[in-house]
Design an enzyme around this catalytic site. Structure first.
Site, PDB file in Angstrom:
ATOM      1  N   LYS A  73      56.646  77.338  77.445  1.00 37.57           N
ATOM      2  CA  LYS A  73      57.132  78.161  76.328  1.00 37.57           C
ATOM      3  C   LYS A  73      56.114  79.189  75.832  1.00 37.57           C
ATOM      4  O   LYS A  73      56.490  80.200  75.263  1.00 37.57           O
ATOM      5  CB  LYS A  73      57.533  77.263  75.150  1.00 37.57           C
ATOM      6  CG  LYS A  73      58.838  76.521  75.374  1.00 37.57           C
ATOM      7  CD  LYS A  73      59.231  75.768  74.116  1.00 37.57           C
ATOM      8  CE  LYS A  73      60.505  74.987  74.344  1.00 37.57           C
ATOM      9  NZ  LYS A  73      61.002  74.364  73.130  1.00 37.57           N
ATOM     10  N   GLY A 136      53.957  72.842  70.244  1.00 36.64           N
ATOM     11  CA  GLY A 136      54.895  73.968  70.279  1.00 36.64           C
ATOM     12  C   GLY A 136      56.086  73.769  69.349  1.00 36.64           C
ATOM     13  O   GLY A 136      56.456  74.684  68.601  1.00 36.64           O
ATOM     14  N   ASN A 157      48.486  65.290  62.343  1.00 34.23           N
ATOM     15  CA  ASN A 157      48.344  65.338  63.796  1.00 34.23           C
ATOM     16  C   ASN A 157      47.151  64.506  64.236  1.00 34.23           C
ATOM     17  O   ASN A 157      46.184  64.343  63.505  1.00 34.23           O
ATOM     18  CB  ASN A 157      48.167  66.790  64.259  1.00 34.23           C
ATOM     19  CG  ASN A 157      48.466  66.952  65.734  1.00 34.23           C
ATOM     20  OD1 ASN A 157      49.435  66.376  66.236  1.00 34.23           O
ATOM     21  ND2 ASN A 157      47.643  67.699  66.443  1.00 34.23           N
ATOM     22  N   LEU A 227      62.972  65.239  66.061  1.00 30.54           N
ATOM     23  CA  LEU A 227      63.514  66.226  67.003  1.00 30.54           C
ATOM     24  C   LEU A 227      63.957  65.581  68.317  1.00 30.54           C
ATOM     25  O   LEU A 227      64.652  66.195  69.117  1.00 30.54           O
ATOM     26  CB  LEU A 227      62.487  67.334  67.299  1.00 30.54           C
ATOM     27  CG  LEU A 227      61.944  68.117  66.102  1.00 30.54           C
ATOM     28  CD1 LEU A 227      61.244  69.383  66.584  1.00 30.54           C
ATOM     29  CD2 LEU A 227      63.017  68.464  65.095  1.00 30.54           C
ATOM     30  N   GLY A 250      67.583  64.862  66.896  1.00 25.47           N
ATOM     31  CA  GLY A 250      67.440  66.228  67.380  1.00 25.47           C
ATOM     32  C   GLY A 250      68.626  66.766  68.165  1.00 25.47           C
ATOM     33  O   GLY A 250      68.558  67.875  68.700  1.00 25.47           O
TER      34      GLY A 250
HETATM   35  P1  ATR Z   1      55.693  70.243  72.257  1.00 21.67           P
HETATM   36  O1  ATR Z   1      55.605  71.652  72.790  1.00 21.67           O
HETATM   37  O2  ATR Z   1      56.880  69.490  72.764  1.00 21.67           O
HETATM   38  O3  ATR Z   1      55.541  70.161  70.777  1.00 21.67           O
HETATM   39  P2  ATR Z   1      52.921  69.712  72.831  1.00 21.67           P
HETATM   40  O4  ATR Z   1      52.596  71.125  72.514  1.00 21.67           O
HETATM   41  O5  ATR Z   1      52.309  69.076  74.026  1.00 21.67           O
HETATM   42  O6  ATR Z   1      54.479  69.471  72.957  1.00 21.67           O
HETATM   43  O7  ATR Z   1      52.542  68.834  71.522  1.00 21.67           O
HETATM   44  C1  ATR Z   1      52.683  67.492  71.511  1.00 21.67           C
HETATM   45  C2  ATR Z   1      52.348  66.950  70.111  1.00 21.67           C
HETATM   46  O8  ATR Z   1      52.466  65.516  70.158  1.00 21.67           O
HETATM   47  C3  ATR Z   1      50.942  67.239  69.644  1.00 21.67           C
HETATM   48  O9  ATR Z   1      50.948  67.307  68.244  1.00 21.67           O
HETATM   49  C4  ATR Z   1      50.184  65.986  70.122  1.00 21.67           C
HETATM   50  O10 ATR Z   1      49.020  65.667  69.395  1.00 21.67           O
HETATM   51  P3  ATR Z   1      47.601  66.357  69.786  1.00 21.67           P
HETATM   52  O11 ATR Z   1      47.651  67.742  69.213  1.00 21.67           O
HETATM   53  O12 ATR Z   1      46.590  65.492  69.133  1.00 21.67           O
HETATM   54  O13 ATR Z   1      47.526  66.339  71.277  1.00 21.67           O
HETATM   55  C5  ATR Z   1      51.213  64.922  69.856  1.00 21.67           C
HETATM   56  N1  ATR Z   1      51.031  63.750  70.721  1.00 21.67           N
HETATM   57  C6  ATR Z   1      51.426  63.637  71.996  1.00 21.67           C
HETATM   58  N2  ATR Z   1      51.120  62.397  72.472  1.00 21.67           N
HETATM   59  C7  ATR Z   1      50.530  61.730  71.446  1.00 21.67           C
HETATM   60  C8  ATR Z   1      50.006  60.403  71.288  1.00 21.67           C
HETATM   61  N3  ATR Z   1      50.055  59.509  72.275  1.00 21.67           N
HETATM   62  N4  ATR Z   1      49.488  60.058  70.078  1.00 21.67           N
HETATM   63  C9  ATR Z   1      49.447  60.954  69.058  1.00 21.67           C
HETATM   64  N5  ATR Z   1      49.929  62.209  69.149  1.00 21.67           N
HETATM   65  C10 ATR Z   1      50.461  62.601  70.323  1.00 21.67           C
END
Ligand code: ATR
Length: 287
Positions: A73, A136, A157, A227, A250
């Site tokens: 994206k 994103g 976060n 979502l 979502g």
């Molecule tokens: P999307 O575009 O779908 O939002 P992304 O940009 O990869 O996906 O973002 C994923 C989000 O989920 C982020 O906020 C990520 O936290 P970090 O910024 O610390 O990476 C969070 N996330 C994903 N896996 C996680 C996990 N196991 N524990 C905590 N947060 C997680």
């Protein structure tokens, strides 16, 4: 399944990786059928390093519209001739529309969520919002909340700095109070109105995972939005419901971001009764 593909059929599609779980083809092919339009919508899995070639190839093949999903994206923005101000603000594009000189990028995620919230009488204006995640999806949610004049945005976060960057980004465009905390600082949050869960935590097949395990958290607000649409009730929503909250998944956001994309591709406004029919068919299909 579209049984009527012929020499005049136009192609729409989705690019991303992985894309096996997507239900976007069902949404768009149903819309095309109900609207009696000669379109077919197909998923295209694009491997790492192949995005430029995929976009170039799509243009050469006269593909009229594409949706873009994880992980492209943001990256896809380099392949476009124009990006709408909203997509620019969010920093992500989920819809490409064909023009003779190249694709134009849009973001329909924020509008999809907005329609879903309105349909479910969830009001952002004057509300204190907690956004879980800073990726994103969270960017689209944050910009929407600020645009709709919410009172305060708290971003929680795992990586605090990413939450802080998102909070700063939002304040570049909107005059709104923001705060960023780590997942391990949830006990510091004061009472608020709506929590919006934007991370993939709890998504199928990891249905037992929940980003927020702190029991006190679920006593501090009234409305929980996730979502994720598969499963239809995540652990996060289950926990919120157990504490008497209103919950929303979502599914409708996904549906309406698709509807908005279809309207952009075809320069049309889809009648409400057709949307209801397609939504009913999809709910029957996916529960
Ligand atoms: P999307 O575009 O779908 O939002 P992304 O940009 O990869 O996906 O973002 C994923 C989000 O989920 C982020 O906020 C990520 O936290 P970090 O910024 O610390 O990476 C969070 N996330 C994903 N896996 C996680 C996990 N196991 N524990 C905590 N947060 C997680």
């Amino acid at each position: 399944m579209n049984q009527n593909i012929n020499g005049n059929t136009k192609v729409l599609g989705l690019i991303g990786n992985p894309i096996e779980h997507t239900i976007s083809p069902s949404i768009h092919n149903l819309l095309a059928t109900k609207l009696n339009m000669n379109y077919v919508y197909v998923p295209f899995k694009v491997d790492e390093g192949m995005l430029d070639k995929a976009i170039e190839g799509a243009r050469a093949l006269d593909i009229q519209g594409l949706n873009v999903t994880v992980p492209y994206k943001e990256q896809v923005m380099d392949n476009l001739i124009e990006i709408t101000p909203l997509a620019e603000q969010i920093g992500a594009v989920n819809t490409l529309k064909y023009t003779e000189s190249g694709y134009v990028g849009y973001n329909t995620d924020a509008e999809g969520l907005n329609i879903s919230l309105i349909n479910n009488s969830i009001q952002l204006e004057n509300s204190k919002i907690v956004i879980i995640g800073a990726g994103g999806a969270a960017k689209a949610v944050g910009m929407l909340c600020a645009r709709e004049k919410c009172k305060k945005i708290t971003i929680i976060n795992r990586t605090v700095i990413k939450g802080e960057i998102l909070a700063n980004n939002i304040r570049q465009y909107y005059d709104v109070e923001t705060e960023a905390l780590g997942l391990d600082e949830i006990h510091k949050i004061s009472p608020f109105d709506i929590a919006i869960q934007t991370t993939p935590i709890g998504m199928s097949p990891n249905v037992h995972d929940n980003p927020v395990k702190n029991d006190d958290f679920y006593k501090k607000f009234h409305i929980a939005v996730d979502l994720i649409y598969n499963p239809s009730k995540t652990k996060f929503l289950e926990e919120a419901e157990r504490n008497g909250m209103k919950i929303l998944n979502g599914f409708q956001m996904l549906f309406y971001q698709g509807v908005k994309a279809y309207e952009i591709w075809n320069d049309i406004s889809i009648p409400e009764e057709i949307l209801k029919e397609v939504m009913t068919d999809l709910i029957n299909q996916y529960g």
